[in-house]
Structures are given as structure tokens and as C-alpha cells.
Design a protein around this motif. Structure first.
Motif, PDB file in Angstrom:
ATOM      1  N   TYR A  77       0.675  -1.456   0.323  1.00  0.00           N
ATOM      2  CA  TYR A  77      -0.196  -0.129   0.349  1.00  0.00           C
ATOM      3  C   TYR A  77       0.773   1.688  -0.025  1.00  0.00           C
ATOM      4  N   GLY A  78       1.094   2.026  -0.810  1.00  0.00           N
ATOM      5  CA  GLY A  78       1.989   3.325  -0.939  1.00  0.00           C
ATOM      6  C   GLY A  78       1.395   4.440  -1.756  1.00  0.00           C
ATOM      7  N   LEU A  79       2.672   4.671  -2.852  1.00  0.00           N
ATOM      8  CA  LEU A  79       2.361   5.903  -3.872  1.00  0.00           C
ATOM      9  C   LEU A  79       1.346   5.275  -4.815  1.00  0.00           C
ATOM     10  N   ARG A  80       1.594   4.516  -5.324  1.00  0.00           N
ATOM     11  CA  ARG A  80       1.379   3.855  -6.466  1.00  0.00           C
ATOM     12  C   ARG A  80      -0.499   3.352  -6.512  1.00  0.00           C
ATOM     13  N   GLY A  81      -0.734   2.978  -4.885  1.00  0.00           N
ATOM     14  CA  GLY A  81      -1.497   2.109  -5.337  1.00  0.00           C
ATOM     15  C   GLY A  81      -1.574   0.831  -4.161  1.00  0.00           C
TER      16      GLY A  81
END
Length: 338
Positions: A77-81
Motif C-alpha cells: 500500500y503506497g504511492l501508486r496504489g
């Protein structure tokens, strides 16, 4: 043209067979390593996807296990989804329909004797352009000057309000999605499971939300661990409302990996001494997070080894951030291409 196509037929067939064999090959199984000190590595979401879709995942995890590491923390779970199916948040990067990156990472880690943790990297932080932030402005924290955005490595970020019941439901729904993968050992929250002090004092709200997350996890799966990788305690408390030593003493986190990202063994040792890790070690397993450098200009490889030695002399475990940076450093040394 027909002659050209005919001449390319056999080379193409040969390449196809090689690729098929590579896809079918699996590294041999390894048994779990029994150790009193953790030895882990972090993997980014891009690294996890790249290894999964290139069929290199088993060989990579086999190598990590052979190198005497016992766990992996991979960003989901991060910047890109996110890398798991969910209705809570849109995907910002395209994903191939198969295989399931989180499931593949978790199951192959277990096959290699490693404990897999789903790393909930961005915590309460979201990029300003994220659909969740755009569609739910009332979920976001606002500073006294009316601003909501704080730059993080050049990216404008907003922060979710831990005291908002809808934010709580959003977080717990994500936890439920992660818990569906039964091969996981746990989930890891990090220094972004926090609220910057610019938004005010949110220590109680953050502690209350962490308590609910831990209770929710244990109700669904008592064996599932809640790991935390914060910054040193005083910095976490004063700058980010993250009272993680209190959480440890209350029993609402199951392990702590303190991020000590420094340039030399001496700096690491000094930071460790003032980090709160020794207090935490009385309650839960602990380790020191060490930084392997950026993609383009990593640290000297010997310096990283020296930092590991300094930590081990203090009878502490460690985890390396991140595996990909270390590999790029080795490539740089041997091929001199960076």
C-alpha cells in the motif's frame, strides 16, 4: 519475406522454450530459520511486482533465505496504489490479471522458510491526487493556517484524520483485505502511521486508532502480528505524534524495527542508544532498520556491512531498506555501470 520468417522460426522457438522453462523452474524449498534476532529485508511495491511477473520471485527469496535472513517486509500500500484486491481505493498503476502479487510473495516466502509481512507503507498519508483524498475532503487534516498539504520527497501529500470514524472504517477495511491472504505472518505499519505535528497534537487519537487496529487483527487471527517500523522514539513523538513506546508497553504492537538510517557505524550506534529500542526490547522482539542507499548513489557496501556488525555487537537484529538498492549497489561494484 517468407525466407526471413522461416529463418526466424527456429530461433524464436528456441527462445520460447527457454522462457517456458524459466517460468516453470522453482528454486528448492528451504526450512524456516530459528533465530533469536530478526534479520529482514524490505521490498518496494515495484520490486515485488517486477519479481512476481518476471518469475524471479522464488530465486530471489531463496537467495535471501540462504543469506540467513528470516523475514521479508514487502510494500502492498503506497504511492501508486496497492497490490491486493480492494474496493477501498483505486489503482494508480496497471496490474496484470495474474498472478496475485501479494499471494505469490506470501506463499513463496513461506516455501523458503521466511516470515512474510505485508508492509502498509503509506499509513495515514496519501498523495494529494489520490482519489480517496479528492472524494473525501472531510477525511483530511487541516493545519491552523488552512493548509492541508505537506511535501514528502517532492510529492504533495495529505494526511487522514485518525479520529474520524470513516477513516477508521477505511483503514480496517484495508486490514480485512490483507487478512484474506492466510500465508502472511503479519502486517507492518511504519513512520507514516503518524500525524505530523503541524496538524496539532493527535497522540491520543493515533493511539486509539492503533488499539482498534490491533484488536481488529487479533479478533480475526490471533497469530497474525502487528509490526511497526518507526523512527527513534523522541523524534516520532515530538514530530509525528507517534507514541510508539506507549503502544509497546500497552501490548498493541507485536514487534518493532526502529529506522536508524545513518551514513556510518558510529552514527548508527549513537542513534540506537537514544532510540528507545532497548526499552522496547523488554516487551517485544526488536530490530534496527538500516539504509542501503538510493538507486543512483548508494552507500559504500563495506559501510553497510560495518553498520550490520555494529548492530549485531549490541545483540540486536536488523532489517535492510531496501533489497533492490542493495542489489543495484552490487551491480554497480561488479559492472561499474552507474
Amino acid at each position: 519475406m517468407k525466407k526471413l520468417l522461416k529463418s526466424l522460426k527456429w530461433p524464436a522457438l528456441f527462445v520460447g522454450i527457454i522462457l517456458l522453462l524459466a517460468a516453470c523452474h522453482r528454486a528448492p524449498t528451504r526450512t524456516a530459520k530459528e533465530t533469536d534476532k530478526m534479520k529482514g529485508v524490505w521490498l518496494t511495491d515495484v520490486g515485488t511486482m517486477g519479481l512476481t511477473y518476471s518469475t524471479l520471485l522464488d530465486e530471489t527469496l531463496h537467495h535471501i533465505s540462504k543469506s540467513d535472513y528470516d523475514r521479508v517486509y514487502f510494500s502492498v500500500y503506497g504511492l501508486r496504489g496497492q497490490l491486493y484486491p480492494t474496493r477501498q481505493r483505486g489503482d494508480l498503476i496497471p496490474k496484470l490479471p495474474f498472478p496475485n502479487a501479494v499471494g505469490s510473495m506470501a506463499r513463496e516466502s513461506r516455501r523458503q522458510g521466511l516470515k512474510p509481512y505485508a508492509w502498509f507503507e503509506y499509513g495515514l498519508m496519501l498523495p494529494q491526487f489520490d482519489p480517496v483524498a479528492k472524494n473525501n475532503p472531510d477525511w483530511l487534516l487541516t493545519m491552523a493556517n488552512g493548509e492541508q498539504v505537506i511535501e514528502n520527497h517532492g510529492v504533495p501529500m495529505v494526511w487522514l484524520d485518525p479520529s474520524n470514524p470513516e477513516v477508521e472504517a477505511y483503514i480496517l477495511a484495508h486490514i480485512d483485505d490483507i487478512l484474506k491472504e492466510k500465508s502472511l505472518a503479519g502486517i507492518q505499519l511504519d513512520d507514516h502511521w503518524a500525524v505530523p505535528r503541524q496538524f496539532g497534537d493527535y497522540r491520543r487519537s493515533l493511539t486509539a486508532l492503533t488499539t482498534k487496529v490491533h484488536e481488529h487483527i487479533k479478533t480475526k487471527n490471533p497469530e497474525f502480528e502487528l509490526s511497526l517500523s518507526p523512527n527513534p522514539y523522541q523524534f516520532s513523538l515530538n514530530e509525528y505524534n507517534q507514541d510508539w513506546l506507549r503502544w509497546v508497553k500497552q501490548g498493541i504492537v507485536d514487534e518493532v524495527v526502529v529506522q536508524i538510517y545513518r551514513s556510518s557505524p558510529a552514527e548508527v550506534q549513537q542513534a540506537v542508544n537514544n532510540s528507545g529500542i532497548y526499552t522496547a526490547s523488554r516487551y517485544v522482539p526488536v530490530g534496527v532498520g538500516l539504509y542501503t542507499g538510493r538507486k543512483i548513489k548508494p552507500f559504500n557496501l563495506q559501510s553497510i556491512k560495518d553498520q550490520i556488525n555494529a548492530v549485531e555487537k549490541q545483540n540486536l537484529g536488523h532489517s535492510l531498506f531496501v533489497w533492490e538498492f542493495m542489489v543495484l549497489r552490487v551491480i554497480n561494484i561488479h559492472l561499474n555501470i552507474l
